[in-house]
Scaffold this active site. Structure first.
Site, PDB file in Angstrom:
ATOM      1  CG  ASN A 220      -4.320   2.394   1.776  1.00 33.15           C
ATOM      2  OD1 ASN A 220      -4.245   2.207   2.990  1.00 33.15           O
ATOM      3  ND2 ASN A 220      -5.162   1.729   0.982  1.00 33.15           N
TER       4      ASN A 220
ATOM      5  NE  ARG B  99      -4.057  -1.977   2.214  1.00 31.48           N
ATOM      6  CZ  ARG B  99      -4.016  -3.282   2.484  1.00 31.48           C
ATOM      7  NH1 ARG B  99      -2.885  -3.836   2.869  1.00 31.48           N
ATOM      8  NH2 ARG B  99      -5.088  -4.032   2.376  1.00 31.48           N
TER       9      ARG B  99
ATOM     10  NE  ARG C  31     -10.583  -6.841   3.345  1.00 29.82           N
ATOM     11  CZ  ARG C  31     -10.069  -5.694   2.934  1.00 29.82           C
ATOM     12  NH1 ARG C  31      -8.937  -5.244   3.442  1.00 29.82           N
ATOM     13  NH2 ARG C  31     -10.652  -5.002   1.974  1.00 29.82           N
TER      14      ARG C  31
ATOM     15  CG  HIS D 147      -5.036  -0.666   6.167  1.00 29.84           C
ATOM     16  ND1 HIS D 147      -5.865  -1.762   6.167  1.00 29.84           N
ATOM     17  CD2 HIS D 147      -5.167  -0.104   4.931  1.00 29.84           C
ATOM     18  CE1 HIS D 147      -6.471  -1.855   5.002  1.00 29.84           C
ATOM     19  NE2 HIS D 147      -6.053  -0.870   4.228  1.00 29.84           N
TER      20      HIS D 147
HETATM   21  N1  LIG Z   1      -7.894   2.055   4.433  1.00 28.75           N
HETATM   22  C1  LIG Z   1      -8.508   1.118   3.717  1.00 28.75           C
HETATM   23  O1  LIG Z   1      -8.870   0.073   4.230  1.00 28.75           O
HETATM   24  C2  LIG Z   1      -8.771   1.403   2.264  1.00 28.75           C
HETATM   25  C3  LIG Z   1      -9.633   0.613   1.491  1.00 28.75           C
HETATM   26  C4  LIG Z   1      -9.866   0.989   0.173  1.00 28.75           C
HETATM   27  C5  LIG Z   1      -9.219   2.085  -0.371  1.00 28.75           C
HETATM   28  N2  LIG Z   1      -8.381   2.787   0.406  1.00 28.75           N
HETATM   29  C6  LIG Z   1      -7.713   3.982  -0.094  1.00 28.75           C
HETATM   30  O2  LIG Z   1      -8.685   5.032  -0.177  1.00 28.75           O
HETATM   31  C7  LIG Z   1      -8.267   5.958  -1.192  1.00 28.75           C
HETATM   32  C8  LIG Z   1      -9.368   6.123  -2.210  1.00 28.75           C
HETATM   33  O3  LIG Z   1      -9.548   4.912  -2.927  1.00 28.75           O
HETATM   34  P1  LIG Z   1     -10.436   4.889  -4.273  1.00 28.75           P
HETATM   35  O4  LIG Z   1     -10.501   3.503  -4.737  1.00 28.75           O
HETATM   36  O5  LIG Z   1     -11.687   5.642  -4.043  1.00 28.75           O
HETATM   37  O6  LIG Z   1      -9.487   5.753  -5.219  1.00 28.75           O
HETATM   38  P2  LIG Z   1      -9.875   6.424  -6.612  1.00 28.75           P
HETATM   39  O7  LIG Z   1      -8.601   6.585  -7.363  1.00 28.75           O
HETATM   40  O8  LIG Z   1     -11.021   5.702  -7.231  1.00 28.75           O
HETATM   41  O9  LIG Z   1     -10.468   7.856  -6.211  1.00 28.75           O
HETATM   42  C9  LIG Z   1      -9.693   8.880  -5.681  1.00 28.75           C
HETATM   43  C10 LIG Z   1     -10.434  10.184  -5.939  1.00 28.75           C
HETATM   44  O10 LIG Z   1      -9.681  11.217  -5.304  1.00 28.75           O
HETATM   45  C11 LIG Z   1      -9.719  12.346  -6.177  1.00 28.75           C
HETATM   46  N3  LIG Z   1      -8.613  13.228  -5.839  1.00 28.75           N
HETATM   47  C12 LIG Z   1      -7.306  13.087  -6.142  1.00 28.75           C
HETATM   48  N4  LIG Z   1      -6.604  14.142  -5.673  1.00 28.75           N
HETATM   49  C13 LIG Z   1      -7.485  14.935  -5.031  1.00 28.75           C
HETATM   50  C14 LIG Z   1      -7.378  16.160  -4.325  1.00 28.75           C
HETATM   51  N5  LIG Z   1      -6.196  16.791  -4.190  1.00 28.75           N
HETATM   52  N6  LIG Z   1      -8.500  16.701  -3.803  1.00 28.75           N
HETATM   53  C15 LIG Z   1      -9.698  16.098  -3.941  1.00 28.75           C
HETATM   54  N7  LIG Z   1      -9.873  14.932  -4.620  1.00 28.75           N
HETATM   55  C16 LIG Z   1      -8.776  14.372  -5.149  1.00 28.75           C
HETATM   56  C17 LIG Z   1      -9.629  11.741  -7.573  1.00 28.75           C
HETATM   57  O11 LIG Z   1     -10.078  12.665  -8.556  1.00 28.75           O
HETATM   58  C18 LIG Z   1     -10.547  10.538  -7.431  1.00 28.75           C
HETATM   59  O12 LIG Z   1     -11.895  10.843  -7.742  1.00 28.75           O
HETATM   60  C19 LIG Z   1      -6.969   5.366  -1.758  1.00 28.75           C
HETATM   61  O13 LIG Z   1      -5.878   5.939  -1.092  1.00 28.75           O
HETATM   62  C20 LIG Z   1      -7.090   3.889  -1.443  1.00 28.75           C
HETATM   63  O14 LIG Z   1      -5.849   3.209  -1.413  1.00 28.75           O
HETATM   64  C21 LIG Z   1      -8.146   2.472   1.695  1.00 28.75           C
END
Ligand SMILES: NC(=O)c1ccc[n+]([C@@H]2O[C@H](COP(=O)([O-])OP(=O)(O)OC[C@H]3O[C@@H](n4cnc5c(N)ncnc54)[C@H](O)[C@@H]3O)[C@@H](O)[C@H]2O)c1
Length: 320
Positions: free
Chosen positions: A122, A90, A153, A177
């Site tokens: 992440n 991650r 999970r 995580h």
């Molecule tokens: N912690 C967890 O268990 C967990 C689980 C799933 C996803 N995640 C994380 O959550 C985050 C989001 O995942 P996702 O699948 O939705 O990603 P994604 O790429 O589908 O969406 C990210 C969004 O953020 C927007 N974005 C980027 N820079 C930005 C900014 N400066 N200001 C506002 N918006 C901005 C993008 O335009 C996009 O719409 C990622 O970092 C992912 O790794 C974490």
């Protein structure tokens, strides 16, 4: 009035928005995304659902000034494609997400936001820490979903073995995580019975169960390119605990005075965010894994020296 905001309406943010609107728990919802077309599209789609729902949510977009009286802020920006070839790492997204924090934190700060911020971005523990420091919000106000999802999970894989509801499985996944997380089996019970008492009778391979739980996110990611439903459910549940002042006992990424970093551990979530962290009596082996996981977060965080000012860096190099 219950006012929510989401920064980043990609897979995770949009699913959180949909969950909030369908559950009827947000009176007002602010969607913020650098992709203005995406924010507008999600606003329209959610507004189109309103005529068929029993509740009403006012949805606004791309206005940081709305954060001034927002109660709960979800930090869900990112670049999920950075993890496409990351092989379980991650940290591959940190290059992008640290830059996002550098962009959004001053805006959050300038808005006067003073609610509770829940991060999913992440690498979750490092980003939560970085966002907390960059905004100057308190450590109670800012926490990450951390191992709340990994624990779900673990509950699932254990419940499958015992053919029971995952909610009948209690206990915690601790640590990052990420890959250094671990299932603290001494805390886990199935239908109220310690799982360690069931190993022989049920021929349990705890290492295999732990590995399956750890790999859970990647099993989903490899099939659909992202994960959304489970993380959104976790994030919304945490926000409900805040609104209800539920004092919910659950694992989140919370700041640890002991280690000097945010890390997944049991905590109590109430109106002000993290009310306290809970210190359970772990085994010596689990204590060593917890220390190792905290060290992993600190070491990897420090590999990106540009996110630390020199004073913070030297203080953090000496974890308590
Ligand atoms: N912690 C967890 O268990 C967990 C689980 C799933 C996803 N995640 C994380 O959550 C985050 C989001 O995942 P996702 O699948 O939705 O990603 P994604 O790429 O589908 O969406 C990210 C969004 O953020 C927007 N974005 C980027 N820079 C930005 C900014 N400066 N200001 C506002 N918006 C901005 C993008 O335009 C996009 O719409 C990622 O970092 C992912 O790794 C974490």
């Amino acid at each position: 009035m219950r006012k929510y905001a989401i920064i980043g309406v990609g897979h995770v943010g949009a699913t959180i928005a949909y969950t909030l609107v369908c559950k009827g728990i947000a009176d007002e919802l602010i969607l913020i995304d650098t992709n203005a077309g995406k924010a507008r599209a999600e606003q329209l789609d959610l507004q189109d659902a309103q005529a068929r729902l029993d509740s009403r949510t006012i949805i606004k977009i791309n206005d940081y000034s709305e954060l001034a009286d927002t109660d709960i802020l979800f930090i869900t920006s990112g670049n999920i494609h950075a993890l496409d070839h990351a092989s379980g790492n991650r940290w591959a997204e940190f290059e992008y997400t640290k830059t996002i924090v550098q962009e959004i934190a001053p805006k959050v700060k300038a808005s006067g936001f003073n609610g509770v911020a829940i991060d999913t971005m992440n690498p979750c523990d490092a980003i939560t820490h970085y966002f907390q420091r960059a905004t100057g919000l308190s450590r109670a106000q800012v926490f990450g979903t951390g191992t709340f999802l990994d624990t779900a999970r673990m509950q699932k894989v254990v419940a499958e073995v015992f053919d029971c509801d995952p909610k009948n499985v209690s206990g915690y996944v601790y640590g990052e995580h990420g890959e250094s997380q671990f299932s603290a089996w001494s805390t886990v019970q199935v239908n109220g019975i310690p799982i360690t008492d069931l190993v022989t009778s049920h021929h349990l391979d705890l290492d295999a169960l732990e590995a399956e739980a750890r790999h859970g996110g990647w099993a989903v990611h490899s099939g659909k390119g992202y994960t959304s439903f489970a993380i959104a459910t976790c994030a919304v549940k945490l926000s409900e605990a805040v609104f209800a002042n539920a004092r919910l006992a659950c694992p989140v990424s919370a700041y640890s005075d002991r280690f000097g970093t945010y890390v997944g551990q049991p905590a109590i979530i109430g109106r002000d965010g993290v009310e306290s962290v809970t210190t359970l009596a772990l085994t010596a082996d689990e204590e060593a894994k917890f220390q190792n996981s905290a060290n992993t977060i600190i070491e990897k965080f420090h590999a990106f020296d540009d996110v630390l000012d020199s004073k913070t860096a030297s203080a953090q190099r000496k974890p308590a």
